[in-house]
Design a protein around this motif. Structure first.
Motif, PDB file in Angstrom:
ATOM      1  N   VAL A  43      38.181  18.773  -7.321  1.00  0.00           N
ATOM      2  CA  VAL A  43      37.190  19.596  -8.022  1.00  0.00           C
ATOM      3  C   VAL A  43      35.804  18.963  -7.897  1.00  0.00           C
ATOM      4  CG1 VAL A  43      36.480  20.497 -10.278  1.00  0.00           C
ATOM      5  CG2 VAL A  43      38.893  20.580  -9.598  1.00  0.00           C
ATOM      6  N   GLU A  44      35.733  17.664  -8.089  1.00  0.00           N
ATOM      7  CA  GLU A  44      34.461  16.944  -7.991  1.00  0.00           C
ATOM      8  C   GLU A  44      33.849  17.076  -6.591  1.00  0.00           C
ATOM      9  OE1 GLU A  44      33.762  12.289  -7.541  1.00  0.00           O
ATOM     10  OE2 GLU A  44      34.400  12.823  -9.575  1.00  0.00           O
ATOM     11  N   GLN A  45      34.647  16.868  -5.561  1.00  0.00           N
ATOM     12  CA  GLN A  45      34.155  16.942  -4.180  1.00  0.00           C
ATOM     13  C   GLN A  45      33.766  18.367  -3.794  1.00  0.00           C
ATOM     14  OE1 GLN A  45      33.507  14.510  -1.872  1.00  0.00           O
ATOM     15  NE2 GLN A  45      33.857  13.096  -3.555  1.00  0.00           N
ATOM     16  N   MET A  46      34.564  19.331  -4.201  1.00  0.00           N
ATOM     17  CA  MET A  46      34.259  20.726  -3.878  1.00  0.00           C
ATOM     18  C   MET A  46      32.981  21.168  -4.598  1.00  0.00           C
ATOM     19  SD  MET A  46      36.558  21.989  -1.720  1.00  0.00           S
ATOM     20  CE  MET A  46      36.946  23.712  -1.983  1.00  0.00           C
ATOM     21  N   ASP A  47      32.810  20.717  -5.824  1.00  0.00           N
ATOM     22  CA  ASP A  47      31.618  21.048  -6.604  1.00  0.00           C
ATOM     23  C   ASP A  47      30.375  20.413  -5.990  1.00  0.00           C
ATOM     24  OD1 ASP A  47      30.354  22.340  -8.802  1.00  0.00           O
ATOM     25  OD2 ASP A  47      30.285  20.421  -9.861  1.00  0.00           O
ATOM     26  N   ALA A  48      30.525  19.233  -5.408  1.00  0.00           N
ATOM     27  CA  ALA A  48      29.397  18.526  -4.795  1.00  0.00           C
ATOM     28  C   ALA A  48      28.920  19.207  -3.521  1.00  0.00           C
ATOM     29  CB  ALA A  48      29.785  17.074  -4.510  1.00  0.00           C
TER      30      ALA A  48
END
Length: 139
Positions: free
Chosen positions: A55-60
Motif C-alpha cells: 500500500v505504501e509503495q503503490m501510494d508513493a
C-alpha cells in the motif's frame, strides 16, 4: 493486433511483486525475466512481502504494474487489489495470481486487470502481463 511496443509505456516497466512467500516472488521474477518479450520495454522489480508495504509503495507512485499473489497470507492479493483499486485515484494495472484457473472470477471481483494461476507458467504469465500492459495503454 496492436503491438505492445507501440503503446505508451515507460522506457523501463517497474513491476511490484507481492507475495508472503519468497519462493513465489522469485518464480514470478524468473518467469518474466528482465526483458519478457521483444515488444516490451525492460522490467525492473520491487519485491514486497507484506501488504502494508505494498500500500505504501503503490501510494508513493512510480509503479507501472503490480503482480499480487492471491494465496499470500495473512493478506491475500485479491483483497489487496480491491483495496488499492478503491483507494488510489490513479492505480496502476494489477495482475493477481490465483490458486487455480477457476478462481479468475474472484480476481475479476477484485478489479484486477489480469490473472494467472499457480503453479507459475512463464508463458502464461508473460502473456497475461502483456495483456494487462496493453489494457493499461488502451484506457
Amino acid at each position: 493486433m496492436r503491438n505492445v511496443a507501440d503503446a505508451n509505456l515507460p522506457a523501463v516497466v517497474r513491476v511490484l511483486v507481492y507475495s508472503s512467500d519468497s519462493d513465489t516472488r522469485r518464480q514470478v521474477i524468473q518467469a518474466l525475466g528482465k526483458h519478457p518479450r521483444p515488444d516490451l520495454p525492460p522490467f525492473e522489480y520491487l519485491e514486497i512481502a507484506t501488504a502494508p508495504v505494498v500500500v505504501e509503495q503503490m501510494d508513493a507512485g512510480g509503479i507501472d504494474l503490480a503482480v499480487l499473489d492471491g494465496e499470500a497470507a495473512p493478506a491475500g492479493g485479491m483483497g489487496l487489489a480491491k483495496q488499492l483499486k478503491d483507494e488510489l485515484d490513479d492505480c496502476p494495472p494489477i495482475l493477481v495470481l490465483t490458486g487455480r484457473a477457476d478462481d479468475a472470477w474472484l480476481a475479476n471481483w477484485s478489479r484486477a486487470e489480469g490473472t494467472a494461476s499457480h503453479p507459475i507458467d512463464p508463458f502464461q504469465l508473460t502473456e497475461a502481463v502483456a495483456g494487462v500492459l496493453q489494457h493499461r495503454t488502451a484506457v
